[in-house]
Design an enzyme around this catalytic site. Structure first.
Site, short mmCIF file in Angstrom:
data_model
loop_
_atom_site.label_atom_id
_atom_site.label_comp_id
_atom_site.label_asym_id
_atom_site.label_seq_id
_atom_site.Cartn_x
_atom_site.Cartn_y
_atom_site.Cartn_z
N ASP A 515 0.83 -1.20 0.00
CA ASP A 515 0.00 0.00 0.00
C ASP A 515 0.86 1.25 0.00
OD1 ASP A 515 0.91 -0.67 2.56
OD2 ASP A 515 -0.77 0.31 3.56
N ARG A 519 5.44 4.29 6.01
CA ARG A 519 5.06 4.18 7.43
C ARG A 519 5.17 2.73 7.91
NH1 ARG A 519 -0.90 5.66 5.76
NH2 ARG A 519 -1.79 3.61 5.33
N ASP A 520 4.77 2.51 9.13
CA ASP A 520 4.86 1.16 9.70
C ASP A 520 3.71 0.31 9.18
OD1 ASP A 520 2.87 2.58 10.93
OD2 ASP A 520 3.29 1.85 12.95
N GLU A 521 3.68 0.12 7.88
CA GLU A 521 2.61 -0.67 7.28
C GLU A 521 3.19 -1.50 6.14
OE1 GLU A 521 -1.10 1.24 7.10
OE2 GLU A 521 -2.11 -0.54 6.35
N GLU A 800 -2.42 9.05 -0.68
CA GLU A 800 -3.50 8.23 -0.11
C GLU A 800 -4.82 8.99 -0.11
OE1 GLU A 800 -2.55 7.01 3.87
OE2 GLU A 800 -3.88 5.27 3.73
N HIS A 821 0.73 6.09 -2.40
CA HIS A 821 -0.32 5.08 -2.26
C HIS A 821 -1.01 4.98 -3.61
CE1 HIS A 821 -1.34 3.72 1.83
NE2 HIS A 821 -2.50 3.31 1.33
C1 BGC Z 1 -4.03 0.79 3.90
C2 BGC Z 1 -4.86 0.71 2.67
C3 BGC Z 1 -5.76 -0.45 2.78
C4 BGC Z 1 -6.66 -0.12 3.91
C5 BGC Z 1 -7.73 -1.12 4.15
C6 BGC Z 1 -4.94 1.07 5.03
O1 BGC Z 1 -4.28 1.16 6.23
O2 BGC Z 1 -3.04 1.72 3.79
O3 BGC Z 1 -4.31 1.05 1.53
O4 BGC Z 1 -6.40 -0.85 1.66
O5 BGC Z 1 -5.96 0.13 5.10
O6 BGC Z 1 -8.80 -0.49 4.54
#
Ligand code: BGC
Length: 950
Positions: A515, A519-521, A800, A821
């Protein structure tokens, strides 16, 4: 005779791959020729065990014989069964029919090759090894890993003697963690972050490298650094490290050497390897890396007996930077001290299977020269790369004193005070630290971390003599997917929009489609991937990339059949905060159907579909089991809906009529896609089953939400778009529904209100429904919310949120505020498919037969695109001058196109030698064999409809 070239020889989508574990790999090639009408009538593939045999025409592994066929893609190897380590050299002979010459002639391609990897478990004699924890205990600077802090990565080394001249040396390697290999002072390969991210509980990639040029008779040394990566480091927003249940990294290496006299031997990891701490004190994908160059072990990757000055890693563009100071004979005293390096520990192997990496590796793809833009606060140096990227900063130093500490922080934007904005990184520290060794020249870059950034800040802690010099280079890092498409038009903002989508793809396609990179993702979110995948396929060749990821998707499916929301899966049961079960989300989990379907349409890949068929069926069985009435209302888990639609909806776990409609629509479409795929696979009874499922869900959808006048009970743009895109309306109400959609857009003063899901259908559906004018209007809309709004705020990637940052209001307040994003950039496919008009044939997958049909609209005077398909490069370039249209297209050799020339009925069409065979509305139709054609016609583009609500 016209000239035909055979190019792009590929094996399993890859250029000369090493170490495949696909036992019947598929071959493909492309033809290039400027002549018209070139077709392949037959081919013959020869595969030999050596290059010499192939050159001599001895196909000892496979000779397909002459096959009367125009096929050039996915031809499965059908020769002698391929064993582990087999070398396969191949070429293809093709017979060309060229209407400009009477004789049929054949031509042979240049040779290519692939090799097989280790196909059996028993091929691995190497033992898994890990570091002795004593290396950390005895090292006062080293850090022991914990659930919250990364520890000091270990180095491993093994010296060995090669008794004779080497004819071939191959290394196979994997790790629980990330490895970097070196042999005799040089880095092996350019790959980063290996083994890449998979579900390590189930499968680990191994890499194969040809190291023949690095291993020689006499003393040798093989060495490795072992970092944390996804195995033991931070993953997603999970509070603790150790996603796979262990903080201990381990390594598996097997070097196989063949000598000139035919002797073979293997040098593999086992307890005879030694380990030590080294210069990397800590490294984590999200947190960054700390490296003290004074801790480097000079000559650690060289055999003791051969001291010599070696070249540095030779990063791309910097090949040959000489690093003095390695391997000074005096340093061997340290190496010879047996206390310094402790024996490695053999550790139990994982239960996960070892599989060959089957996609392009992650690499440094490009370097950028950043601008120094200021010094806030005092003592720091701030740089702007001019582009939001994912990667890292490489430092080039001269005469910087030993012990100087250089700290690099990264951010995507600057605050209004002009300093680095890091609030949106959340927990990710994204900070690298380099402590200088003090050599006259030093080059350093991190190893096991990457950052999403456009700006970075350097702080130098230590004296700076006047002749000291520091240069910073930004390295762009991502999976090395080959470029495929290019788009350009007369509007500079639209060009930047397309480029922003391409950059966000590059920045997020790092091993898995993530995504965001900052960040921490950084997770493989399924919804984001499915809305963007078609755009991704226009921009780059992502066939191998998604093939690999589909395995991650299936690995993440639950036993009941629930596809995940992110792949590889997060583990909800350990160290977990947040969303509950990460699976089953409508339009997210459905990527498990959409991605294979799209790969089939774009690349013609049916084998991939066949391989995942069981998983795809299990998913639909599961939905059906829980939703007996044909409405998908149950088991929606996090239920993201049309994520981030306007007004912004980021509620999860809730239900609403819109979410129910969206879920049901995606179920219907899953079933329709499955019916189509089943037909392509010849699975007739399943085709009937899924067709019936589609019709039942469609009927339920209509009963629940469709009103007699074509209105939907849920009146959002996305609701209409899904109903149109997924064929959920009776034919007689499509036009009325389209009018309601257009009225909705017009009532918002020609603005979109779609979220991540709806937006991917917006412009394609408007265009197909006869409203290209509205699609253009949305494309060119400059005020919030719109595609060009962030472009006008200075975006260099897709954000995003439309208003992640605005000139007027600054940053969006939410911490979920990524500037990289790709989801809202899914309009890229529309630029290729409908503006440039390069479109798939509705019936034929894979572009051997395709459609050329541009839709012109007010605001663009020209558009041009090129797109390399598996059958060669298609081109389309049109220009309007008043009502006069000039359009040049290229149809690759061995393909045909149905061409639709925009033209007013009753006006002359110049079809450049082709015959106009009919007309569909404002398009004249002709059939184009391979070749380049320029058409001219008369076409009136209406001005945009009046502004303002109705
Ligand atoms: C992500 C998104 C993802 C979404 C799901 C977010 O935290 O960055 O891109 O699809 O959560 O709802």
């Amino acid at each position: 005779m016209s000239f035909v070239r055979i190019t792009h020889l590929r094996c399993e989508y890859l250029v000369a791959p090493l170490g495949l574990d696909e036992r019947t790999p598929r071959l493909s090639w492309q033809l290039e020729s400027a002549a018209r009408g070139v077709r392949q009538t037959a081919y013959r593939i020869r595969v030999a065990s050596t290059a010499e045999k192939l050159a001599a025409g001895t196909a000892d592994l496979w000779d397909s014989g002459r096959v009367e066929s125009n096929a050039t893609t996915h031809i499965a190897y059908a020769g002698t069964p391929l064993a582990s380590r087999q070398h396969c050299h191949w070429h293809v002979e093709v017979w060309i029919a060229d209407p400009q010459v009477s004789d049929l002639r054949s031509q042979v391609s240049a040779p290519s090759r692939w090799t097989m990897g280790l196909l059996e478990k028993s091929d691995w004699s190497a033992k898994w090894i890990a570091a002795d924890p004593e290396i950390i205990r005895r090292d006062p600077q080293a850090i022991a890993p914990t659930l919250t802090d990364p520890g000091t990565p270990a180095l491993f080394r093994r010296e060995f003697e090669v008794p004779g001249p080497v004819v071939r040396a191959t290394v196979y390697a994997t790790a629980r963690g990330l490895f970097e290999l070196r042999a005799n002072g040089r880095r092996i390969g350019e790959d980063l972050f290996a083994p890449e991210w998979t579900d390590y509980d189930k499968r680990l990639h191994y890499r194969t490298y040809d190291v023949t040029g690095l291993i020689a008779r006499g003393p040798n040394c093989l060495a490795a650094t072992l970092g944390d990566g996804w195995w033991s480091g931070y993953v997603g927003w999970q509070e603790k490290r150790g996603r796979y249940g262990s903080l201990e990294n381990s390594l598996l290496i097997q070097l196989e050497i063949e000598l000139a006299d035919g002797a073979r031997f293997t040098l593999a990891t086992d307890g005879s390897w030694t380990c030590n701490t080294g210069p990397i004190l800590a490294s984590d994908l999200q947190m960054g890396e700390t490296y003290d160059a004074r801790r480097e072990h000079a000559g650690w990757d060289l055999p003791k007996e051969t001291p010599r000055v070696v070249l540095n890693d030779a990063p791309p563009g910097w090949a040959g930077v000489e690093i003095q100071g390695f391997a000074k004979p005096a340093d061997y005293a340290r190496l010879a001290n047996s206390d310094a390096w402790l024996p490695a520990r053999e550790v139990p192997p994982p239960s996960a299977v070892l599989v060959a990496q089957r996609a392009e590796p992650v690499r440094i793809i490009e370097t950028l020269e950043p601008d120094h833009i200021g010094n806030p606060p005092k003592g720091t140096y701030l740089y702007d790369c001019g582009q939001n990227i994912s990667g890292w900063v490489r430092l080039h130093l001269e005469h910087v004193p030993a012990g100087t500490k250089i700290t690099l922080r990264h951010g995507e934007r600057l605050t209004s005070e002009g300093s680095l904005y890091t609030a949106n990184l959340r927990r990710a520290k994204a900070t690298d630290t380099y402590v200088v060794a003090g050599r006259p020249k030093e080059v350093w870059q991190p190893h096991f971390t990457f950052h999403g950034f456009q700006y970075f800040e350097i702080t130098i802690d230590g004296p700076r003599p006047p002749h000291a010099f520091i240069r910073a280079i930004a390295c762009v890092i991502h999976s090395a997917t080959p470029p495929a498409g290019h788009f350009e038009c007369s509007n500079a903002h639209v060009n930047r929009l397309w480029l922003n989508g391409l950059w966000s793809q590059r920045d997020n396609f790092l091993s898995v489609p993530t995504d965001c990179p900052q960040r921490d993702e950084r997770l493989g979110w399924m919804g984001d991937a499915q809305v963007f995948c078609r755009t991704a396929m226009c921009n780059m060749d992502v066939a191998a990339f998604f093939t690999k990821w589909m395995t991650d998707v299936e690995d993440a499916q639950t036993a009941e059949g629930i596809f995940p929301d992110v792949a590889p899966r997060l583990r909800e049961d350990i160290h977990y905060v947040g969303l509950g079960n990460l699976g089953g989300g409508a339009a997210w989990a459905d990527a498990g159907i959409i991605i294979p379907y799209t790969l089939w349409r774009v690349y013609g890949d049916l084998r991939l579909v066949e391989r995942h068929w069981g998983a795809m069926v299990r998913w639909l069985d599961w939905i059906e089991r829980h939703n007996p009435d044909g409405l998908r209302l149950n088991q929606l888990f996090n239920n993201y809906g049309d994520w981030l639609c306007i007004p912004s909806d980021t509620s999860f776990g809730t239900h609403s009529p819109m979410k129910n409609l969206l879920a049901t629509a995606y179920w219907a479409d899953d079933a329709a896609k499955m019916a189509r795929l089943a037909r392509a696979l010849g699975r007739e009874s399943e085709a009937a089953r899924f067709q019936a499922m589609f019709e039942r869900v469609r009927a339920a959808f209509q009963k629940e939400w469709l009103k007699p006048d074509g209105r939907l009970a849920v009146e959002t743009q996305t609701a209409y778009l899904l109903a149109l895109a997924f064929d959920l309306l009776p034919p007689n109400l499509r036009a009325a529904a389209t009018e309601h959609l257009v009225a909705n857009i017009r009532n918002l003063d020609w603005h979109l209100s779609t979220g991540f899901v709806g937006i991917s259908h917006l412009n394609p559906q408007l265009t197909l429904a006869g409203h290209a004018d509205v699609a253009y209007r949305l494309l060119l809309q400059e005020t919030y919310p719109s595609w060009l709004f962030p472009v006008l705020q200075g975006a260099t990637t897709i954000w995003e949120r439309w208003d992640s940052w605005t000139i007027a209001g600054g940053f969006h307040k939410d911490g979920m505020n990524s500037f990289n994003h790709y989801s809202l950039g899914s309009v890229g496919e529309w630029l290729f498919r409908h503006v440039a008009g390069i479109e798939l044939d509705p019936e034929v997958p894979g572009y051997q037969r395709f459609v050329l049909q541009p839709h012109l609209g007010a605001g663009l005077d020209f558009a041009r695109a090129t797109y390399r398909t598996m059958h060669g490069e298609i081109a389309s370039a049109w220009r309007r001058e008043g009502d006069k249209l000039t359009w040049t297209v290229t149809v690759p050799p061995n393909t045909t196109a149905q061409v639709f020339i925009p033209s007013e009925p009753g006006t002359d069409v110049h079809a450049d030698g082709l015959t106009v065979t009919g007309r569909e509305g404002r398009f004249a139709r002709c059939e184009a064999p391979a070749g380049t054609y320029t058409f001219t016609s008369t076409y009136k583009v209406e001005g945009p409809a009046p502004a303002g609500p109705v």
